[in-house]
Motif scaffolding. Structure first.
Motif: not given
Length: 219
Positions: A98, A101, A122, A125, A128
């Motif tokens: 991620f 991302n 979210y 994680n 993230s």
């Protein structure tokens, strides 16, 4: 004195032994996520979609077909958003990565069902980032991820650049990151404003390489 030297030597030895790529993960074991989408289907199940980058298609390595799609979209479903995310490991052979991302697209139905749980999942994680840009959409969020952008390799990056250009040109609604959204939702007003993405045009489809090539030919 001897005990002290022995302790120092042991500490240095442990430091040396801990150096190196002991937790490394090879590139061919990862699926690089460029964008994420959150939907709720008609049957009430949550659907989490990921725009995954295909490194071979965007690299300059010879022997790779230039007609290969630069990304593909992968989805999982579940009775809850957590179960949909957990099902990823059951359906994808590679670990989702991620840090690259760029955006999270949330459908209107998913936002109405609970915006805070989406952000909570979210942020839990560890891979993230809070600087990821958040968007809403009236239709299916997965549909946004499926669109290929002419002259751009990574569609998520192209969308983000368009939004940034719009912001510089005097947009009435600034781009919002995950951190900014959570900060405003947890603030005194418990409200926030998030820009939405809408597909416009005359009905052309840009979810295949054939459509993208046709667009180039027309140009």
């Amino acid at each position: 004195m001897g005990k002290r030297l022995f302790s120092i030597g042991t500490a240095l030895l442990l430091t040396v032994l801990q150096c190196g790529c002991w937790n490394r993960i090879e590139l061919n074991e990862l699926s690089i996520v460029a964008a994420t989408a959150v939907d709720i289907k008609k049957d009430g199940k949550w659907q989490i979609s990921y725009q995954l980058v295909i490194p071979q298609a965007i690299s300059g390595t010879t022997g790779i077909s230039t007609n290969a799609a630069p990304v593909y979209v992968f989805s999982t479903e579940g009775e809850s958003i957590r179960s949909a995310i957990n099902n990823t490991s059951k359906e994808l052979s590679r670990k989702l990565y991620f840090p690259h991302n760029l955006m999270v697209v949330i459908s209107e139905e998913a936002a109405k069902a609970g915006f805070a749980p989406i952000m909570d999942v979210y942020l839990r994680n560890p891979d993230s980032r809070e600087t990821v840009t958040v968007f809403l959409t009236h239709g299916r969020a997965r549909r946004i991820l499926e669109q290929l952008v002419p002259m751009e390799k990574i569609p998520a990056g192209a969308v983000l650049h368009m939004v940034q250009n719009e912001t510089k040109n005097g947009s009435s609604l600034r781009a919002m990151t995950v951190f900014q959204v959570m900060q405003e939702l947890l603030g005194p007003t418990h409200s926030t404003g998030i820009p939405s993405l809408t597909m416009a045009g005359g009905g052309e489809k840009y979810d295949s390489l054939d459509a993208e090539d046709a667009c180039r030919d027309e140009a």
